[in-house]
Design a protein around this motif. Structure first.
Motif, PDB file in Angstrom:
ATOM      1  N   LEU A 108       0.834  -1.207   0.000  1.00 28.69           N
ATOM      2  CA  LEU A 108       0.000   0.000   0.000  1.00 28.69           C
ATOM      3  C   LEU A 108       0.866   1.253   0.000  1.00 28.69           C
ATOM      4  N   GLY A 109       1.950   1.205   0.776  1.00 26.84           N
ATOM      5  CA  GLY A 109       2.868   2.343   0.818  1.00 26.84           C
ATOM      6  C   GLY A 109       3.507   2.615  -0.528  1.00 26.84           C
ATOM      7  N   ILE A 110       3.835   1.566  -1.273  1.00 23.49           N
ATOM      8  CA  ILE A 110       4.440   1.733  -2.608  1.00 23.49           C
ATOM      9  C   ILE A 110       3.432   2.369  -3.570  1.00 23.49           C
ATOM     10  N   VAL A 111       2.166   1.920  -3.497  1.00 19.93           N
ATOM     11  CA  VAL A 111       1.122   2.514  -4.347  1.00 19.93           C
ATOM     12  C   VAL A 111       0.954   3.997  -4.021  1.00 19.93           C
ATOM     13  N   ILE A 112       0.931   4.321  -2.731  1.00 19.65           N
ATOM     14  CA  ILE A 112       0.794   5.719  -2.302  1.00 19.65           C
ATOM     15  C   ILE A 112       2.001   6.540  -2.753  1.00 19.65           C
ATOM     16  N   LEU A 113       3.193   5.954  -2.684  1.00 19.45           N
ATOM     17  CA  LEU A 113       4.405   6.652  -3.120  1.00 19.45           C
ATOM     18  C   LEU A 113       4.346   6.959  -4.614  1.00 19.45           C
ATOM     19  N   ALA A 114       3.884   5.996  -5.409  1.00 19.49           N
ATOM     20  CA  ALA A 114       3.749   6.222  -6.848  1.00 19.49           C
ATOM     21  C   ALA A 114       2.740   7.334  -7.125  1.00 19.49           C
ATOM     22  N   PHE A 115       1.637   7.322  -6.388  1.00 22.09           N
ATOM     23  CA  PHE A 115       0.628   8.375  -6.510  1.00 22.09           C
ATOM     24  C   PHE A 115       1.218   9.732  -6.109  1.00 22.09           C
ATOM     25  N   LEU A 116       2.025   9.744  -5.059  1.00 16.49           N
ATOM     26  CA  LEU A 116       2.659  10.977  -4.596  1.00 16.49           C
ATOM     27  C   LEU A 116       3.594  11.554  -5.658  1.00 16.49           C
ATOM     28  N   VAL A 117       4.330  10.689  -6.342  1.00 18.31           N
ATOM     29  CA  VAL A 117       5.239  11.148  -7.398  1.00 18.31           C
ATOM     30  C   VAL A 117       4.449  11.845  -8.504  1.00 18.31           C
ATOM     31  N   VAL A 118       3.317  11.252  -8.904  1.00 16.58           N
ATOM     32  CA  VAL A 118       2.462  11.865  -9.929  1.00 16.58           C
ATOM     33  C   VAL A 118       1.972  13.231  -9.448  1.00 16.58           C
ATOM     34  N   HIS A 119       1.538  13.286  -8.202  1.00 18.45           N
ATOM     35  CA  HIS A 119       1.019  14.527  -7.628  1.00 18.45           C
ATOM     36  C   HIS A 119       2.102  15.613  -7.587  1.00 18.45           C
ATOM     37  N   LEU A 120       3.314  15.239  -7.211  1.00 19.79           N
ATOM     38  CA  LEU A 120       4.412  16.198  -7.157  1.00 19.79           C
ATOM     39  C   LEU A 120       4.756  16.728  -8.551  1.00 19.79           C
ATOM     40  N   ILE A 121       4.732  15.855  -9.543  1.00 19.56           N
ATOM     41  CA  ILE A 121       5.029  16.272 -10.920  1.00 19.56           C
ATOM     42  C   ILE A 121       3.976  17.256 -11.416  1.00 19.56           C
ATOM     43  N   GLN A 122       2.712  16.996 -11.070  1.00 19.13           N
ATOM     44  CA  GLN A 122       1.624  17.832 -11.566  1.00 19.13           C
ATOM     45  C   GLN A 122       1.522  19.172 -10.843  1.00 19.13           C
ATOM     46  N   PHE A 123       1.991  19.242  -9.600  1.00 23.66           N
ATOM     47  CA  PHE A 123       1.787  20.464  -8.822  1.00 23.66           C
ATOM     48  C   PHE A 123       3.103  21.051  -8.295  1.00 23.66           C
ATOM     49  N   TRP A 124       3.760  20.367  -7.380  1.00 25.96           N
ATOM     50  CA  TRP A 124       4.940  20.955  -6.735  1.00 25.96           C
ATOM     51  C   TRP A 124       6.024  21.333  -7.745  1.00 25.96           C
ATOM     52  N   ALA A 125       6.270  20.463  -8.732  1.00 29.16           N
ATOM     53  CA  ALA A 125       7.333  20.727  -9.712  1.00 29.16           C
ATOM     54  C   ALA A 125       7.026  21.954 -10.562  1.00 29.16           C
ATOM     55  N   LYS A 126       5.732  22.279 -10.729  1.00 26.77           N
ATOM     56  CA  LYS A 126       5.349  23.411 -11.557  1.00 26.77           C
ATOM     57  C   LYS A 126       5.096  24.676 -10.743  1.00 26.77           C
TER      58      LYS A 126
END
Length: 336
Positions: A108-126
């Motif tokens: 579950l933690g790995i799935v959440i981490l993958a989701f977090l990476v997507v979220h960071l790319i879409q928001f924090w990185a921009k």
């Protein structure tokens, strides 16, 4: 050190970092609610949480918590597997009273981490990362609602987010009460209570996240975050930091003077300014213009500054083009 060398210490660190992350998830849920109820206030929060020293310290601290939590989770999982040895292979069914999420917290933690990476790319990185790097993107970093627009206009975004939220529910539902258990609240009275409290809290937060993702998707497909007049007025005031560095204090003063004008008039005025400066640069790139620039040292410096300013204005015009792509309104003249 017992926090890293003993099993009890590692579980305590997991509980402590987990509690901090639970608070962050709650804060994030509330911030998303602001984006729905009061989008302009959400953008103000994004601006406040930009590349300021306090926001950078908070971001670094949050990242450190995530890293520690992940490292200790992996260490504890490997430690438990070594302790069980070959016994775990002989178990065919989950023992009674053991939750499914308890046995799959790492997955579950790995799935959440993958989701977090997507979220960071879409928001924090921009947003914050762009400010840290000093890049001048077409969309201002403080325009958080536009990054919601960009993310949730994609068909796959709500699907990925809902999968991530479901994994988050299982992870938090078990993690909420187990972090209390790790700190000594392991008794027959409080554990059942904490399980119910954790289930209620986790369900409310995750259901709110899912509802927010649905609202964001509907609004993004309606182009609400692009066409809303109040938001456009706010976007208009975000462009000055994008060009102030290239134009200097004169542009900042000009920005204060015309920021009171309606969005449509500011858009037209800056477009005219960009077009006029483009024409001037075009004249200076003719053979006669190049000869004039080369013969005048002061003009060389002015020409370089004009190019920088024109590039900045082009980004601003691209930003207005992005906002007005779906408009079918007649152009308004800018007052002289």
């Amino acid at each position: 050190m017992w926090l890293s060398n003993s099993s009890v210490g590692r579980k305590f660190v997991m509980a402590l970092t987990g509690a901090c992350l639970v608070l962050f998830v709650t804060f994030h849920c509330l911030m998303n609610a602001v984006a729905i109820c009061w989008p302009t206030a959400y953008n103000s929060i994004c601006e406040f949480l930009g590349a300021n020293w306090y926001a950078l310290i908070a971001s670094a601290g949050l990242a450190l918590l995530f890293i520690i939590h992940i490292i200790y989770a992996v260490v504890l999982t490997l430690q438990n597997r070594r302790a069980r040895g070959s016994v775990r292979y002989s178990i065919e069914k989950t023992p009674k009273g053991v939750e499914w999420s308890s046995k799959n917290m790492l997955v579950l933690g790995i799935v959440i981490l993958a989701f977090l990476v997507v979220h960071l790319i879409q928001f924090w990185a921009k947003m914050q990362l762009v400010e840290i790097c000093g890049d001048h993107a077409v969309i201002p970093p403080a325009a958080g609602t536009l990054f919601i627009q960009e993310a949730f206009a994609q068909v796959w975004t709500p699907i990925v987010y809902i999968i991530g939220f479901i994994a988050l529910w299982f992870h938090l539902n078990h993690g909420f009460w187990s972090m209390f258990q790790s700190t000594g609240w392991d008794n027959s009275v409080w554990i059942p209570r904490l399980k119910k409290i954790g289930c209620c809290w986790t369900s409310i937060v995750v259901l709110l996240f899912i509802a927010q993702a649905i609202v964001f998707t509907v609004r993004a497909n309606e182009k609400y975050y692009i066409t809303n007049e109040q938001l456009r007025e706010q976007y208009k005031d975000m462009i000055w930091p994008m060009i102030e560095d290239d134009f200097g204090p004169d542009m900042a003063q000009m920005g204060q003077q015309i920021s009171v004008l309606p969005y449509s008039q500011v858009s037209m005025g800056l477009r005219q300014m960009e077009a006029q400066q483009g024409q001037q640069l075009e004249q200076l790139t003719t053979p006669e213009g190049k000869a004039y620039v080369q013969s005048n040292p002061q003009m060389k410096e002015n020409f370089a500054n004009m190019e920088k300013q024109h590039n900045a204005l082009q980004n601003v015009v691209k930003f207005f083009d992005y906002l007005e792509a779906s408009d079918n309104k007649p152009e308004l003249s800018f007052p002289q």
